[in-house]
Design an enzyme around this catalytic site. Structure first.
Site, short mmCIF file in Angstrom:
data_model
loop_
_atom_site.label_atom_id
_atom_site.label_comp_id
_atom_site.label_asym_id
_atom_site.label_seq_id
_atom_site.Cartn_x
_atom_site.Cartn_y
_atom_site.Cartn_z
N PHE A 5 -11.16 7.85 -1.50
CA PHE A 5 -10.64 6.69 -0.79
C PHE A 5 -10.28 5.55 -1.74
O PHE A 5 -11.12 5.08 -2.51
CB PHE A 5 -11.67 6.19 0.23
CG PHE A 5 -11.83 7.10 1.41
CD1 PHE A 5 -11.28 6.78 2.64
CD2 PHE A 5 -12.54 8.29 1.30
CE1 PHE A 5 -11.42 7.61 3.73
CE2 PHE A 5 -12.69 9.15 2.39
CZ PHE A 5 -12.13 8.80 3.61
N PHE B 117 0.86 -1.19 0.00
CA PHE B 117 0.00 0.00 0.00
C PHE B 117 0.89 1.23 0.00
O PHE B 117 1.37 1.68 1.04
CB PHE B 117 -0.90 -0.01 1.24
CG PHE B 117 -2.15 0.82 1.11
CD1 PHE B 117 -3.35 0.23 0.78
CD2 PHE B 117 -2.13 2.19 1.33
CE1 PHE B 117 -4.51 0.98 0.66
CE2 PHE B 117 -3.27 2.95 1.22
CZ PHE B 117 -4.47 2.35 0.89
N ASP C 200 -1.40 6.61 6.45
CA ASP C 200 -1.44 5.40 7.25
C ASP C 200 -0.08 5.03 7.83
O ASP C 200 0.96 5.19 7.20
CB ASP C 200 -1.95 4.25 6.36
CG ASP C 200 -2.26 3.00 7.14
OD1 ASP C 200 -2.40 3.08 8.37
OD2 ASP C 200 -2.35 1.94 6.52
N ASN D 96 -3.68 12.12 -4.43
CA ASN D 96 -2.70 11.12 -4.04
C ASN D 96 -2.56 10.08 -5.14
O ASN D 96 -3.55 9.68 -5.77
CB ASN D 96 -3.13 10.39 -2.75
CG ASN D 96 -3.15 11.30 -1.55
OD1 ASN D 96 -2.12 11.67 -1.00
ND2 ASN D 96 -4.36 11.68 -1.12
#
EC number: 5.4.99.27
Length: 349
Positions: free
Chosen positions: A329, A27, A80, A129
């Protein structure tokens, strides 16, 4: 209230399962500010590569290194802990010489570049992003391949991800408890998380209900439309519907859904009636938003991942690359591909 995992799918419920984020390197998120540093000013923008550190922890460590108060270090968004991320931090250091960032030592972090800037970097002040995700243990390659093609053409629902609602829905539960209590919530972070969860859940519910209609992307009288990539919106009238529909079909315009709160929702007539009916049962959350004076807003109903590409490493592993605008998201893309093994709420975006 419909749980995140049961919200309506745009391309139908995935046939197969898979594993998202078996390790942090699966990720990868690279922040896109959409501008370059000014090269002068009392602020310093610092681009950091991090693995195993959450954003607030790194910001506090940077403040300590610079010998300034933690509130003088800002960032555009949380990233994250359990991922490989590149993001910008902003430190206010008026009257100070440029520090030697090679001396900044923090396990899992590396300073990539830095430059002076005239303005503080505020929350949400980024363009988007870029994501690189690896999905593993995929049980149905053919279904995932078909879905990727469909997503490239038709996008995905622009749902707020499960992360918005906290682990086990804790933020939404907090909002519900608060709504049914007269006791004030003085913790600013809790207030922010809970109000955001409440409004996001209502938005998701409206979108989920609309997607149940076969003509969900058909412009109706009173819909609010947004120019793709822009924040402003306008109301559709019955006389304009054919031309507006053409522009929606060409992805020039986006149909929006309500982020409920105080003031006008934006929709009118048929579209307003639909949105009100979609969340008519959620009076507790709506009352909370009104009580706390949260202003109503709008958000695009659909999300089109940009620069979408994929590469199958083998029959059960695929690498995805795509870019999303700020506030969107990646997990809302993934949920259209596979039934994931694990908890979405552990993945911050």
């Amino acid at each position: 209230m419909t749980e995140f995992e049961n919200l309506t799918w745009l391309h139908g419920k995935p046939q197969g399962s898979g594993l998202l984020k078996a390790n942090p390197e699966d990720f990868v998120v690279v922040e896109d500010l959409g501008f370059t540093p000014d090269g002068e000013g009392e602020h310093i923008l610092v681009r950091i590569l991090k693995n195993g550190c959450n954003t607030r922890f790194v910001a506090d460590a940077l403040a300590k290194f610079l010998k300034i108060h933690a509130r003088e270090v800002s960032f555009a968004g949380q990233k994250d802990k359990h991922a490989v991320t590149e993001q910008w931090l902003c430190a206010r250091v008026p009257g100070k010489e440029m520090p030697d960032f090679s001396a900044f030592q923090l396990e899992g972090c590396k300073v990539l570049e830095y430059a002076r800037h005239k303005r503080k970097l505020r929350l949400g002040a980024l363009k988007g992003n870029a994501f690189t995700l690896v999905l593993r243990e995929i049980s149905d390659r053919r279904d995932v391949e078909t879905r990727l093609q469909a997503i490239r053409d038709s996008g995905v629902p622009n749902y707020f991800g499960a992360q918005r609602f906290g682990i086990g829905g804790s933020n939404l539960q907090g909002a519900l408890r608060w709504a049914q209590s007269d006791a004030p919530v003085r913790d600013r972070n809790k207030r922010s998380f809970w109000l955001s969860a409440a409004r996001s859940a209502l938005f998701n519910q409206i979108v989920s209900q609309r997607l149940k209609k076969t003509d969900f992307n058909q412009v109706v009288d009173g819909d609010t439309l947004q120019l793709a990539g822009r924040g402003s919106w306008f109301v559709a009238t019955s006389e304009e519907l054919p031309e507006l529909q053409r522009r929606v079909d060409e992805k020039e315009l986006m149909i929006t859904a309500s982020l409920p709160g105080r003031g006008e929702w934006g929709t009118q007539r048929d579209a307003l009636a639909f949105e009100q009916d979609a969340i008519a049962q959620e009076t507790v959350l709506q009352s909370l938003l009104l009580r706390e004076k949260v202003e109503a807003s709008r958000r695009a109903m659909l999300l089109y991942p940009q620069q979408l590409s994929w590469n199958w490493w083998d029959d059960v592993t695929v690498e995805l690359r795509f870019w999303l605008p700020a506030g969107s998201f990646a997990t809302s893309v993934v949920r259209e591909l596979i039934n994931t093994i694990g908890d979405y709420a552990h993945i911050a975006e």
